[in-house]
Design an enzyme around this catalytic site. Structure first.
Site, short mmCIF file in Angstrom:
data_model
loop_
_atom_site.label_atom_id
_atom_site.label_comp_id
_atom_site.label_asym_id
_atom_site.label_seq_id
_atom_site.Cartn_x
_atom_site.Cartn_y
_atom_site.Cartn_z
N LYS A 104 83.46 72.25 1.94
CA LYS A 104 82.69 72.50 3.16
C LYS A 104 83.13 71.51 4.25
CE LYS A 104 79.67 75.75 2.05
NZ LYS A 104 80.45 76.52 1.09
N ILE A 105 83.00 71.96 5.49
CA ILE A 105 83.38 71.07 6.60
C ILE A 105 82.12 70.34 7.08
CG2 ILE A 105 84.25 71.03 8.98
CD1 ILE A 105 86.04 73.41 8.16
N ASN A 120 89.25 61.77 2.06
CA ASN A 120 89.46 63.11 1.50
C ASN A 120 90.83 63.14 0.84
OD1 ASN A 120 89.09 65.92 1.03
ND2 ASN A 120 90.39 66.37 2.81
N HIS A 122 93.85 65.83 0.02
CA HIS A 122 94.29 67.16 0.45
C HIS A 122 95.63 67.49 -0.20
CE1 HIS A 122 94.48 70.66 3.04
NE2 HIS A 122 95.74 70.37 3.26
C1 GAR Z 1 92.44 69.37 -5.27
O1 GAR Z 1 93.75 69.86 -5.36
C2 GAR Z 1 92.18 68.84 -3.88
O2 GAR Z 1 93.29 68.24 -3.29
C3 GAR Z 1 91.82 70.10 -3.14
O3 GAR Z 1 91.01 70.81 -4.05
C4 GAR Z 1 91.43 70.51 -5.38
C5 GAR Z 1 90.21 70.10 -6.17
O4 GAR Z 1 90.53 69.96 -7.53
N1 GAR Z 1 91.11 69.82 -1.94
C6 GAR Z 1 91.21 70.58 -0.86
O5 GAR Z 1 91.87 71.59 -0.80
C7 GAR Z 1 90.40 70.07 0.31
N2 GAR Z 1 90.80 70.73 1.51
P1 GAR Z 1 89.51 69.24 -8.51
O6 GAR Z 1 88.14 69.93 -8.29
O7 GAR Z 1 90.06 69.52 -9.87
O8 GAR Z 1 89.46 67.81 -8.16
#
Ligand code: GAR
Length: 202
Positions: A104-105, A120, A122
């Site tokens: 969420k933003i 964060n 990414h």
């Molecule tokens: C991770 O790859 C993270 O970098 C990405 O979601 C995944 C969460 O994995 N985040 C985003 O895309 C944020 N914009 P996890 O739930 O196994 O940690």
């Protein structure tokens, strides 16, 4: 390099650790990894609470397993959810927020309450591939490398100051899933390092 000056508690012993909240929306592999990191003696953080917008987030299982408080909020009423979250973070004396797959933003108002204290992770080499479907887009554009970035959160999507990045090679046969798996492994190494860097300027 100019050290990032933040008014954060940086000592790494006992209750002098920086009280931290982790925000998740899904699987929680980064959460699990940060919990493991927080248990190590040299970790500068103490994870006090897990916050989610998704009551079905698989990562919530790490709350019970590790005896860490969890709270679920309905982001369809974002303003009210954020007000409640800010109250809890204040009650828990949280000094650092780590977004770990939180989809969420957050509003400008929320971010301003924790200016310079929200990280964060990414799954791309920012500023390339902000937003969603990063792996698919990187492969479709025939990039040779992708990777992951830990950055401070500001009010523009995936645009805050970069703390650390790790490059990951893209192979010709890679599917988005292959790349996602390899990058996730690197995320788990990068996030603790970035937290340490932010809090201790090491
Ligand atoms: C991770 O790859 C993270 O970098 C990405 O979601 C995944 C969460 O994995 N985040 C985003 O895309 C944020 N914009 P996890 O739930 O196994 O940690």
């Amino acid at each position: 390099m100019v050290p990032i000056k933040l008014n954060l508690m940086t000592k790494s012993i006992g209750d002098k650790k920086t009280k931290t909240a982790i925000f998740i929306s899904g699987t929680g592999s980064n959460l699990e990894n940060l919990i493991r990191f927080s248990f190590s003696q040299k970790s500068p953080i103490l994870i006090k609470i897990i916050i989610t917008d998704n009551k079905k987030a698989r990562g919530l299982k790490f709350s019970k397993k590790n005896n860490i408080k969890k709270k679920i909020f309905n982001f369809s009423k974002k303003k009210s959810a954020e007000t409640k979250i800010l109250k809890i973070l204040n009650d828990e004396r949280i000094k650092l927020i780590c977004l770990a797959g939180f989809m969420k933003i957050l509003s400008k108002k929320f971010i301003n309450n924790f200016k310079g204290k929200i990280l964060n992770i990414h799954p791309s080499l920012l500023p390339k591939y902000k937003g969603l479907n990063t792996h698919k887009r990187a492969i479709e554009n025939n990039e040779k490398y992708s990777g992951c970035t830990v950055h401070l959160v500001n009010s523009r999507l995936d645009s805050g100051k970069i703390i650390l990045q790790k490059k990951v090679k893209i192979f010709k046969k890679d599917t988005a899933k292959d790349l996602q798996k390899r990058i996730l492994k690197q995320e788990h190494l990068l996030y603790p390092k970035a937290i340490r860097k932010l809090l201790t300027n090491l």
